[in-house]
Design an enzyme around this catalytic site. Structure first.
Site, PDB file in Angstrom:
ATOM      1  N   SER A  18     -25.665  88.508 -65.425  1.00 15.47           N
ATOM      2  CA  SER A  18     -26.355  87.306 -65.863  1.00 15.47           C
ATOM      3  C   SER A  18     -26.919  86.551 -64.661  1.00 15.47           C
ATOM      4  CB  SER A  18     -25.391  86.395 -66.637  1.00 15.47           C
ATOM      5  OG  SER A  18     -26.034  85.173 -66.897  1.00 15.47           O
ATOM      6  N   HIS A  29     -29.449  90.169 -67.817  1.00 15.81           N
ATOM      7  CA  HIS A  29     -29.242  89.118 -68.817  1.00 15.81           C
ATOM      8  C   HIS A  29     -29.834  87.804 -68.301  1.00 15.81           C
ATOM      9  CE1 HIS A  29     -27.110  87.273 -72.249  1.00 15.81           C
ATOM     10  NE2 HIS A  29     -26.841  86.261 -71.428  1.00 15.81           N
ATOM     11  N   ASP A  47     -30.673  83.823 -69.153  1.00 16.16           N
ATOM     12  CA  ASP A  47     -30.274  82.699 -69.999  1.00 16.16           C
ATOM     13  C   ASP A  47     -31.296  81.576 -69.969  1.00 16.16           C
ATOM     14  OD1 ASP A  47     -27.531  83.381 -70.920  1.00 16.16           O
ATOM     15  OD2 ASP A  47     -27.154  83.515 -68.770  1.00 16.16           O
ATOM     16  N   MET A  79     -32.162  77.836 -71.340  1.00 18.56           N
ATOM     17  CA  MET A  79     -31.526  76.645 -71.940  1.00 18.56           C
ATOM     18  C   MET A  79     -32.513  75.489 -71.978  1.00 18.56           C
ATOM     19  SD  MET A  79     -27.985  76.793 -69.812  1.00 18.56           S
ATOM     20  CE  MET A  79     -27.076  78.324 -69.637  1.00 18.56           C
ATOM     21  N   HIS A  99     -31.484  85.639 -73.555  1.00 19.17           N
ATOM     22  CA  HIS A  99     -30.572  84.868 -74.403  1.00 19.17           C
ATOM     23  C   HIS A  99     -31.126  83.455 -74.526  1.00 19.17           C
ATOM     24  CE1 HIS A  99     -26.203  83.071 -74.674  1.00 19.17           C
ATOM     25  NE2 HIS A  99     -26.905  82.840 -75.764  1.00 19.17           N
ATOM     26  N   MET A 104     -30.922  79.852 -75.567  1.00 19.43           N
ATOM     27  CA  MET A 104     -30.069  78.749 -76.014  1.00 19.43           C
ATOM     28  C   MET A 104     -30.982  77.553 -76.202  1.00 19.43           C
ATOM     29  SD  MET A 104     -26.897  79.606 -73.513  1.00 19.43           S
ATOM     30  CE  MET A 104     -27.907  80.729 -72.581  1.00 19.43           C
ATOM     31  N   MET A 118     -20.444  84.638 -77.964  1.00 15.33           N
ATOM     32  CA  MET A 118     -20.139  83.725 -76.862  1.00 15.33           C
ATOM     33  C   MET A 118     -18.627  83.618 -76.710  1.00 15.33           C
ATOM     34  SD  MET A 118     -22.962  82.941 -75.532  1.00 15.33           S
ATOM     35  CE  MET A 118     -22.147  81.985 -74.256  1.00 15.33           C
ATOM     36  N   GLY A 171     -19.402  80.381 -65.189  1.00 17.82           N
ATOM     37  CA  GLY A 171     -18.136  80.103 -64.500  1.00 17.82           C
ATOM     38  C   GLY A 171     -17.063  79.439 -65.328  1.00 17.82           C
ATOM     39  N   ASP A 182     -20.349  87.506 -73.906  1.00 16.80           N
ATOM     40  CA  ASP A 182     -20.973  86.665 -72.885  1.00 16.80           C
ATOM     41  C   ASP A 182     -20.112  85.449 -72.555  1.00 16.80           C
ATOM     42  OD1 ASP A 182     -22.738  85.421 -71.208  1.00 16.80           O
ATOM     43  OD2 ASP A 182     -24.252  85.003 -72.739  1.00 16.80           O
ATOM     44  N   GLY A 183     -19.601  85.416 -71.315  1.00 16.62           N
ATOM     45  CA  GLY A 183     -18.871  84.249 -70.845  1.00 16.62           C
ATOM     46  C   GLY A 183     -17.475  84.577 -70.350  1.00 16.62           C
ATOM     47  N   GLY A 222     -21.739  87.029 -65.168  1.00 17.23           N
ATOM     48  CA  GLY A 222     -22.478  86.191 -64.220  1.00 17.23           C
ATOM     49  C   GLY A 222     -21.706  86.031 -62.928  1.00 17.23           C
ATOM     50  N   SER A 223     -20.756  85.092 -62.937  1.00 17.76           N
ATOM     51  CA  SER A 223     -19.996  84.775 -61.724  1.00 17.76           C
ATOM     52  C   SER A 223     -19.271  85.989 -61.163  1.00 17.76           C
ATOM     53  CB  SER A 223     -18.958  83.692 -62.025  1.00 17.76           C
ATOM     54  OG  SER A 223     -19.547  82.672 -62.765  1.00 17.76           O
TER      55      SER A 223
HETATM   56  C1  DX5 Z   1     -23.542  80.770 -70.630  1.00 15.63           C
HETATM   57  C2  DX5 Z   1     -24.447  81.955 -70.469  1.00 15.63           C
HETATM   58  C3  DX5 Z   1     -23.845  83.118 -69.774  1.00 15.63           C
HETATM   59  C4  DX5 Z   1     -23.393  82.831 -68.371  1.00 15.63           C
HETATM   60  C5  DX5 Z   1     -22.141  83.619 -68.155  1.00 15.63           C
HETATM   61  O1  DX5 Z   1     -24.084  79.880 -71.528  1.00 15.63           O
HETATM   62  O2  DX5 Z   1     -24.884  82.423 -71.734  1.00 15.63           O
HETATM   63  O3  DX5 Z   1     -24.686  84.260 -69.793  1.00 15.63           O
HETATM   64  O4  DX5 Z   1     -24.327  83.148 -67.386  1.00 15.63           O
HETATM   65  O5  DX5 Z   1     -21.624  83.301 -66.923  1.00 15.63           O
HETATM   66  P1  DX5 Z   1     -20.157  83.734 -66.489  1.00 15.63           P
HETATM   67  O6  DX5 Z   1     -20.097  85.234 -66.524  1.00 15.63           O
HETATM   68  O7  DX5 Z   1     -20.036  83.156 -65.117  1.00 15.63           O
HETATM   69  O8  DX5 Z   1     -19.186  83.117 -67.461  1.00 15.63           O
HETATM   70 ZN    ZN Z   2     -26.005  84.375 -71.825  1.00 10.22          ZN
END
Ligand code: DX5
Ligand code: ZN
Length: 215
Positions: free
Chosen positions: A7, A32, A34, A36, A65, A67, A136, A144, A174-175, A196-197
């Site tokens: 991500s 991926h 994101d 927002m 994705h 949001m 999610m 993170g 995801d998350g 992501g992280s």
């Molecule tokens: C959160 C995002 C995720 C995010 C995940 O709203 O949809 O894709 O980047 O990050 P990590 O893997 O750090 O939880």
């Molecule tokens: Zn996402």
């Protein structure tokens, strides 16, 4: 073994070319991305121009994705920017069936994303129409965060629904995904892991991707 989708929310935005090269040269399957809007979620990330640039820097599928509220207004724009998969939130769509058909008619794979409070059985009347269910495992909006344990039960319930209906949908998580939960997620029925992280903040991101993929 699951597909891995790093991500980019956790990537270094000043070095997107290098981050794309790293993912290109890794065993990652998808990118991926994101988006927002500061309305559906309490954060603003990046949008169409960034996706357009990332698209040009990779040949791997771009898994977008959304949001955002009213995602139907922007589906064509995301297609034009190069999205291969477009996921919209169940909680943001009053006409979800229409949104899913629109995404598919534009030639993208269609995903429905569900927040932690949305149960798997709410998808009973849409599951056969979607290519991806994006579960999610944190509240959407930020990277993170801590993984929500209840997700395992939701994956099992979704897997059952998918088997019963003959749906072809992939289950994407995801998350808060990292090496501590990846194997259990796959065991529960996850097909795709977003990370992501645990990828971009790792000392060796390429290796982190490879290890997640083997989980
Ligand atoms: C959160 C995002 C995720 C995010 C995940 O709203 O949809 O894709 O980047 O990050 P990590 O893997 O750090 O939880
Ligand atoms: Zn996402």
């Amino acid at each position: 073994m699951a597909l891995i989708a790093p991500s980019f929310l956790a990537s270094n935005f000043l070095r997107l070319q290098e981050e794309c090269d790293m993912v290109n040269n890794s065993v990652a399957d998808w990118l991926h991305l994101d988006v927002m809007d500061g309305r559906f979620v309490p954060n603003i990330s990046f949008g169409l121009p960034i996706i357009e640039h990332i698209r040009k820097a990779t040949s791997k599928p771009c898994d977008v994705h959304l949001m955002i509220e009213e995602p139907g207004k922007y589906a064509q724009d995301f297609k034009n920017a190069g999205a291969d998969h477009l996921s919209v939130h169940f909680e943001a769509c009053q006409n979800l069936h229409r949104n899913i058909q629109q995404i598919k008619s534009l030639g993208m794979k269609a995903g429905v994303a569900i927040n932690p409070h949305t149960p798997a059985h709410f998808l009973v009347d849409i599951i056969e129409d979607v290519d991806i269910v994006l579960v999610m495992s944190v509240n959407p909006g930020f990277g993170g965060q801590k993984f929500i344990y209840k997700t395992y039960d939701k994956i099992r319930a979704l897997k059952k629904l998918i088997m019963e209906t003959g749906s072809q949908a992939l289950i994407e998580i995801d998350g808060g995904v990292d090496l501590s939960n990846a194997a259990e997620l796959v065991l529960a029925g996850a097909d795709v892991l977003v990370a992501g992280s645990s990828v971009f903040k790792a000392i060796n991101p390429t290796q982190a991707i490879a290890q997640l993929r083997l989980a």
